[in-house]
Design an enzyme around this catalytic site. Structure first.
Site, PDB file in Angstrom:
ATOM      1  N   ASP A 134       0.842  -1.198   0.000  1.00 53.68           N
ATOM      2  CA  ASP A 134       0.000   0.000   0.000  1.00 53.68           C
ATOM      3  C   ASP A 134       0.876   1.246   0.000  1.00 53.68           C
ATOM      4  OD1 ASP A 134      -2.407   1.477   0.159  1.00 53.68           O
ATOM      5  OD2 ASP A 134      -2.147   1.727   2.314  1.00 53.68           O
ATOM      6  N   ILE A 135       1.205   1.710  -1.220  1.00 53.66           N
ATOM      7  CA  ILE A 135       2.037   2.898  -1.382  1.00 53.66           C
ATOM      8  C   ILE A 135       1.142   3.953  -1.991  1.00 53.66           C
ATOM      9  CG2 ILE A 135       4.090   3.837  -2.561  1.00 53.66           C
ATOM     10  CD1 ILE A 135       4.938   1.427  -0.971  1.00 53.66           C
ATOM     11  N   GLU A 136       0.804   4.983  -1.276  1.00 52.37           N
ATOM     12  CA  GLU A 136      -0.109   5.963  -1.884  1.00 52.37           C
ATOM     13  C   GLU A 136       0.611   7.276  -2.166  1.00 52.37           C
ATOM     14  OE1 GLU A 136      -4.059   5.905  -0.302  1.00 52.37           O
ATOM     15  OE2 GLU A 136      -3.963   3.781   0.180  1.00 52.37           O
ATOM     16  N   GLN A 137       1.938   7.201  -2.303  1.00 51.08           N
ATOM     17  CA  GLN A 137       2.739   8.409  -2.497  1.00 51.08           C
ATOM     18  C   GLN A 137       2.738   8.865  -3.959  1.00 51.08           C
ATOM     19  OE1 GLN A 137       6.602   7.274  -0.593  1.00 51.08           O
ATOM     20  NE2 GLN A 137       5.290   5.871   0.541  1.00 51.08           N
TER      21      GLN A 137
END
Ligand SMILES: *[C@@H]1O[C@H](CO)[C@@H](O)[C@H](O)[C@H]1NC(C)=O
Ligand SMILES: *[C@@H]1O[C@H](CO)[C@@H](O)[C@H](O)[C@H]1NC(C)=O
Ligand SMILES: *[C@@H]1O[C@H](CO)[C@@H](O)[C@H](O)[C@H]1NC(C)=O
Ligand SMILES: *[C@@H]1O[C@H](CO)[C@@H](O)[C@H](O)[C@H]1NC(C)=O
Length: 374
Positions: A134-137
């Site tokens: 979960d990388i929301e960058q």
């Protein structure tokens, strides 16, 4: 209270003392389940046969009330719960780790390898069945972080599949691959490099470019348009799990027009002048306690295919609340079937009312069942 509380170090000492023989023999963690076979990771492909139901769990014990006859994967975003692991395995469901990392840190190859090794070892020691990355960058296309992220997913998948046979690696993406929230990732390569993409078909008003007004969290046509974009990139539909929201947005209205349009304070987000950040997220459980006594009662927007209502707070300010309920989820669940997607899931499983109160029980059961269609 009144019980002897050992400090963590002392607990660890006794744990090591009593389990030292086991530690010396195999250096593995002791299975916490009642039956040792429940620590074995799930290997079968049950989720290929049925609609895969992917649940995010954020902690607590409400998982005990999930409809386990449909759950195939639970992503553990709360703290590790061994009881949940044993239970999920007893139901043939996978329990996967949360994986997140600050991207600049994994541009370095050694750091990437170290991160992957740490996650695989953690999954093994906790008898978990994979990982949800979960990388929301924000990432710029073609940047070093863009390449590093794709490599991270590829390396993670290879390591998990090798070390934990049958394990599942998934990656969370925004509702569309079109650089939403400046998340310009290599969606095609990432999809090829993992088992599935969890598509977050919500927060679809994170970047409002037109009128700054309250709108649905996940309008039907915008949601379906996102899948058409993923599919037009030739991403296999069996790699896509549709994420639906079990929460809504509560917007204080700057101005409330006679037609019922709620205008919002301008809160910019990643290049857009206005955003759903002007509101606050509210659980379906909270929404169900508010809607009947509200100014408007439940209303239906036939253009966005979503329910909403208006209420007045104690200061006299009008709010508009947009959310999803079985009527708005049902056509999305039907699209999962008609587009041949892998399955459906939600953010998050914990936020329904799991009390014994009859109305709540009924509403909760209907929300679960709406995942499988109308
Ligand atoms: C749980 O889901 C199944 C479908 O998998 C459904 O038949 C059943 O009625 C659901 N249980 C409840 C309590 O709603
Ligand atoms: C690798 O990780 C360390 C922390 O362990 C960090 O200080 C360093 O900046 C990272 N290397 C690169 C090149 O990002
Ligand atoms: C607020 O709404 C009223 C009633 O619809 C309208 O007449 C007025 O122009 C609006 N004010 C602003 C600042 O938008
Ligand atoms: C709210 O109203 C609906 C429709 O009249 C009803 O079915 C539901 O039970 C009510 N909810 C609560 C919490 O009373």
């Amino acid at each position: 209270m009144g019980r002897l509380q050992l400090p963590p170090a002392a607990k660890m000492f006794y744990f090591l003392l009593f389990s030292s023989s086991i530690f010396l023999v195999c250096r593995a963690t002791v299975c916490p389940c009642e039956r040792p076979e429940l620590c074995e990771q799930i290997r079968d492909e049950r989720d290929f046969e049925v609609v895969h139901v992917y649940v995010f769990d954020v902690g607590g014990k409400t998982w005990k009330s999930y409809n386990w006859s449909m759950v195939t994967t639970v992503a553990a975003f709360g703290k590790y719960d061994a009881e949940l692991m044993c239970y999920a395995h007893s139901k043939g469901a996978r329990l996967v780790l949360k994986g997140d990392v600050h991207l600049p840190y994994i541009v370095d190859q050694d750091n990437r390898t170290a991160w992957i090794t740490e996650k695989v070892n953690l999954a093994k020691s906790q008898f978990m069945d994979g990982i949800n990355v979960d990388i929301e960058q924000a990432v710029d296309e073609g940047s070093s972080e863009y390449r590093a992220l794709t490599d991270l997913v590829k390396g993670t998948t290879e390591a998990f599949h090798r070390e934990i046979p049958g394990s599942q690696v998934s990656f969370d993406v925004a509702w569309s691959p079109n650089c939403i929230d400046k998340r310009c990732y290599d969606y095609v390569a990432i999809a090829e490099s993992c088992d599935l993409l969890f598509v977050m078909s919500y927060d679809e008003q994170s970047q409002i470019m037109g009128d700054c007004i309250a709108m649905a969290n996940a309008p039907l046509s915008q949601t379906l348009n996102g899948y058409d974009q993923f599919l037009s990139l030739k991403i296999n539909p069996k790699k896509l799990v549709m994420g639906v929201p079990w929460y809504g947005y509560d917007y204080p209205c700057l101005n409330f027009s006679q037609e019922g349009v709620c205008s919002l304070m301008k809160v910019p987000f990643r290049g857009a002048p206005c955003s759903d950040a002007a509101g606050t997220q509210k659980t379906y459980k909270w929404i169900m306690t508010q809607v009947n006594g509200s100014l408007s009662g439940r209303l239906w927007d036939d253009k966005q295919k979503a329910p909403y209502f208006n209420y007045k707070d104690q200061e006299g300010q009008i709010h508009q609340v947009w959310y999803d309920d079985p009527q708005s989820i049902c056509p999305k669940a039907e699209a999962v079937k008609s587009k041949g997607l892998r399955g459906i899931g939600m953010w998050n499983g914990n936020i329904l009312d799991y009390s014994d109160e009859p109305v709540a029980r009924q509403q909760t059961a209907v929300m679960w069942n709406s995942l499988l269609g109308c």
